[in-house]
Write an enzyme that holds these catalytic residues in place. Sequence first.
Site, PDB file in Angstrom:
ATOM      1  N   LYS A   1      54.899  35.687 102.558  1.00 60.16           N
ATOM      2  CA  LYS A   1      54.784  34.607 101.587  1.00 60.16           C
ATOM      3  C   LYS A   1      53.543  34.816 100.723  1.00 60.16           C
ATOM      4  O   LYS A   1      52.575  35.457 101.167  1.00 60.16           O
ATOM      5  CB  LYS A   1      54.631  33.255 102.304  1.00 60.16           C
ATOM      6  CG  LYS A   1      55.808  32.771 103.113  1.00 60.16           C
ATOM      7  CD  LYS A   1      55.459  31.456 103.793  1.00 60.16           C
ATOM      8  CE  LYS A   1      56.581  30.939 104.676  1.00 60.16           C
ATOM      9  NZ  LYS A   1      57.728  30.454 103.899  1.00 60.16           N
TER      10      LYS A   1
ATOM     11  N   ARG B   1      66.196  29.997 111.207  1.00 58.44           N
ATOM     12  CA  ARG B   1      67.600  29.993 111.623  1.00 58.44           C
ATOM     13  C   ARG B   1      67.855  30.976 112.765  1.00 58.44           C
ATOM     14  O   ARG B   1      68.807  30.802 113.524  1.00 58.44           O
ATOM     15  CB  ARG B   1      68.491  30.287 110.408  1.00 58.44           C
ATOM     16  CG  ARG B   1      68.300  31.653 109.798  1.00 58.44           C
ATOM     17  CD  ARG B   1      68.825  31.728 108.367  1.00 58.44           C
ATOM     18  NE  ARG B   1      67.992  30.964 107.451  1.00 58.44           N
ATOM     19  CZ  ARG B   1      68.235  30.842 106.156  1.00 58.44           C
ATOM     20  NH1 ARG B   1      69.287  31.431 105.605  1.00 58.44           N
ATOM     21  NH2 ARG B   1      67.434  30.137 105.380  1.00 58.44           N
TER      22      ARG B   1
ATOM     23  N   GLU C   1      63.429  33.016 109.058  1.00 59.29           N
ATOM     24  CA  GLU C   1      63.293  33.212 110.507  1.00 59.29           C
ATOM     25  C   GLU C   1      63.680  31.988 111.329  1.00 59.29           C
ATOM     26  O   GLU C   1      64.087  32.109 112.485  1.00 59.29           O
ATOM     27  CB  GLU C   1      61.850  33.606 110.838  1.00 59.29           C
ATOM     28  CG  GLU C   1      60.852  32.477 110.997  1.00 59.29           C
ATOM     29  CD  GLU C   1      60.682  31.602 109.751  1.00 59.29           C
ATOM     30  OE1 GLU C   1      60.444  30.405 109.902  1.00 59.29           O
ATOM     31  OE2 GLU C   1      60.780  32.134 108.624  1.00 59.29           O
TER      32      GLU C   1
ATOM     33  N   LYS D   1      63.366  23.439 115.593  1.00 59.11           N
ATOM     34  CA  LYS D   1      62.676  24.641 115.121  1.00 59.11           C
ATOM     35  C   LYS D   1      61.179  24.505 115.376  1.00 59.11           C
ATOM     36  O   LYS D   1      60.550  23.526 114.950  1.00 59.11           O
ATOM     37  CB  LYS D   1      62.933  24.835 113.630  1.00 59.11           C
ATOM     38  CG  LYS D   1      62.163  26.005 113.011  1.00 59.11           C
ATOM     39  CD  LYS D   1      62.358  26.045 111.497  1.00 59.11           C
ATOM     40  CE  LYS D   1      61.458  27.095 110.840  1.00 59.11           C
ATOM     41  NZ  LYS D   1      61.562  27.072 109.371  1.00 59.11           N
TER      42      LYS D   1
END
Length: 509
Positions: A281, A355, A353, A269
């Site tokens: 966030k 994944r 995001e 990732k």
Amino acid sequence: MVKTNEPNLTVTSKDVQKVPAQALVVGIGQTPGGPVLIDSPLSSRAASALAASLPLLGVTGASDEIHRLPGLPELEAQTLVLAGVGKVSAGNPLSSEALRRAAGSAVRQLAGTESVALALPAATVADAAAVAEGALFGAYGYSEHRTDKAKIKEPVNNIIVVTPAADDKALKPALERARILARAVNATRTLVNQPPSHLYPETFAAAAKDLAKPLSAKVKITVMDEKKLERDGFGGLMGVGKGSSRPPRMVKVEYAPLRAKAKLALVGKGITFDSGGLSLKPSAGMQTMKCDMGGAAVVLNALLAIAELGLPVKVTAWLCLAENMPSGTAQRPGDVMTTYGGRTVEVLNTDAEGRLVMADGLVAASEEAPDVLIDVATLTGAQMIALGNRVSAVMGEEGVRDAVKAAADRAGELFWPMPIPEELRASLDSQVADIANHGERFGGMMTAATFLREFVGEVDGVKIPWAHLDIAGPAFNEGSPYGYTPKEGTGVAVRTLVAYAEDVVARSV
């Protein structure tokens, strides 16, 4: 772009009185009866006097504790350093990891010292190599963007390991392995520490090329830009990256030696900054989000270390690089994207995001039919809730999961096997797409793994053996430094992947 300090490393079996170094480090152990000087290289007179003084000096022998004393008249070293190694007991030698941490802690805390000699208990090749590894991990600093260099304590530049095994022929390759591991771990730390103003998908891809340049005869790098990603249907990367002015990249790194014993695929990732997208966030939650590309940094540098070691195993790393930002072009909650391979995903939360980009990478990696597929990601805050900031999670097919755990144990990294409960899959059902990107909140680390598993391919109708490493907390140290671990980027999981590759080779012999 990726600059790291690489100190000189030498070994000697000389009497410590004749070792030229500014500081000499000796080990102090913790026992129920008080601190003890362990395997002292000092003269019996000096050792006896020092041992009697330990309680008066406030020395306990606890891990990470060091005390600096003026050098003894019998030593060339200007400073005698008492380094805690933790609990010891008669007849039980220190573990390799205890030696790594003691050496790393001492060298880290002695930043600003030009040369350090380590006279820790290192009678064997394995112990001497562990001391060298820890010292090299501890000799790390990141000051690229600091302008007042006078205030910076530079990492130790010369490390001398004092060991009776100095003349053993097996020590030379062990020390070279230590150098290669340290290079890979420290390069990973530096990538993670880069500010998002400087490290974004395009510059990350350039950094990967730069790091691989010394191995250009062994390693091939292919960079897929946004035009190719769009054309080939990498909808996960394109969907996550479309809110940013900095478009995504997929970087494929290949090491394919002749007569390879196995084919290993690694997927990382690489979210170079994670604002959460439109599912924004809180500001405090963004402060460390430059670290969200840690998985990509890990798989890149693990592959380069495996190539430099010349291990006979084919490794392909997929770096899934994107920046997750809010804007008028960003993906929205409720959007449906088509990932690479044609699977559709309903985006319920744009902050889930990682994944999505990993889905593209897992499918692409599966197309090449590897023997084993491992992904690494700073994937979920739930990992930290479950296992804290120092223990990473490993999930997946039982055989690979357990082999990764065994490799981590050998490497000295903390991983813990976690399940993927079947009942979590239903929470990812979508009314409008094949799967949703967000499901059951409780056990969210395992829900994320459940999502990723859906994108692992098959070979001849059999699922490719796969493991998922969630390193969300351990990849970035927000607290104080400890052992050989600095503040911020830690480089966790590089050593585990290298050890796993070594184990694959050993099992194939």
